[in-house]
Write a protein that holds these residues in place. Structure first.
Motif, short mmCIF file in Angstrom:
data_model
loop_
_atom_site.label_atom_id
_atom_site.label_comp_id
_atom_site.label_asym_id
_atom_site.label_seq_id
_atom_site.Cartn_x
_atom_site.Cartn_y
_atom_site.Cartn_z
N GLN A 177 -17.45 49.05 33.27
CA GLN A 177 -18.87 48.98 32.94
C GLN A 177 -19.20 49.81 31.71
O GLN A 177 -18.35 50.49 31.15
N ASN A 199 -15.95 37.11 38.88
CA ASN A 199 -15.69 37.30 40.31
C ASN A 199 -14.22 37.63 40.48
O ASN A 199 -13.36 36.93 39.94
N PRO A 200 -13.89 38.68 41.24
CA PRO A 200 -12.49 39.04 41.44
C PRO A 200 -11.70 37.91 42.10
O PRO A 200 -12.20 37.23 42.99
N ASP A 221 -9.60 38.67 37.37
CA ASP A 221 -9.93 40.08 37.59
C ASP A 221 -9.19 40.57 38.84
O ASP A 221 -9.39 40.05 39.93
N LEU A 256 -20.21 39.02 34.29
CA LEU A 256 -19.29 39.65 35.24
C LEU A 256 -18.46 38.58 35.93
O LEU A 256 -18.98 37.58 36.42
N TYR A 307 -16.00 41.89 32.27
CA TYR A 307 -17.08 41.08 31.71
C TYR A 307 -16.51 40.21 30.60
O TYR A 307 -15.88 40.72 29.68
N ASN A 326 -12.83 47.98 38.92
CA ASN A 326 -13.88 48.38 37.97
C ASN A 326 -14.60 47.19 37.35
O ASN A 326 -15.61 47.36 36.69
N GLY A 327 -14.08 45.98 37.49
CA GLY A 327 -14.75 44.79 36.99
C GLY A 327 -14.35 44.40 35.58
O GLY A 327 -13.80 45.20 34.80
#
Length: 197
Positions: free
Chosen positions: A186, A169-170, A155, A167, A162, A159-160
């Motif tokens: 999201q 972790n960056p 990531d 989720l 999934y 903005n994330g």
């Protein structure tokens, strides 16, 4: 017949007379120089062994047809040595719920979308899908990890991401396999099914 004498200067029997039939010095086991080994053909009358001269081989000359081809500049054909083909890299695709497919063109690349400030598109360019504004310009990094024999995703967005509802972790790499569900951002607005084949 001269007496045997030990030729070793550090031996206690050095230059002393030894029995005529002695083959080695009884103190230091040094071979005695004036002993002539017996030949297998005549063990009672030992004679020095003469080295045999090996007859020389004539120079090899290739057959006439080979010499003619060499004179004309022909050489025998060479055949390629078969090599082991490199392992095949699996195809990585993202399939959007609309049915649109996005394929990674190589071993590594990024997922994102074009913008005015970044005209060079990502390897997987999601420009034009519904809700594309949720996708960052460089949302994720995908690469093949040879040691794990799998694709990995990182990531790189704000903005994330999934993966199967979890989720990420960056900045941490996660294994991504065939059939996984990938959601960018999201609210489930931008979702894909992962195809690895």
């Amino acid at each position: 017949m001269p007496a045997n004498r030990c030729p070793n200067p550090s031996c206690e029997y050095f230059n002393r007379a030894l029995p005529n039939n002695a083959k080695v010095c009884p103190w230091c086991s040094t071979p005695l120089g004036n002993v002539i080994p017996a030949t297998p053909s005549n063990p009672t009358n030992p004679q020095p062994v003469q080295p045999q001269k090996i007859p020389e081989q004539p120079n090899y000359q290739p057959p006439p047809y080979v010499r003619q081809n060499q004179e004309r500049g022909y050489s025998p054909p060479t055949y390629p040595v078969p090599s082991v083909p490199p392992p095949r890299l699996p195809v990585f695709k993202l399939v959007h719920y609309t049915g649109k497919e996005f394929q990674l063109p190589g071993e590594a690349g990024s997922i994102g979308r074009r913008s005015q400030s970044m005209p060079t598109p990502s390897e997987i360019d999601l420009t034009g899908i519904p809700q594309e504004g949720v996708v960052s310009r460089r949302h994720a990094r995908i690469f093949w990890d040879w040691s794990q024999n799998a694709y990995m995703i990182i990531d790189t967005s704000t903005n994330g991401i999934y993966l199967n509802g979890n989720l990420l972790n960056p900045g941490v790499s996660y294994r991504i396999v065939n059939g996984d569900s990938l959601q960018l951002g999201q609210d489930g607005l931008v979702t894909f099914t992962v195809i690895v084949m």
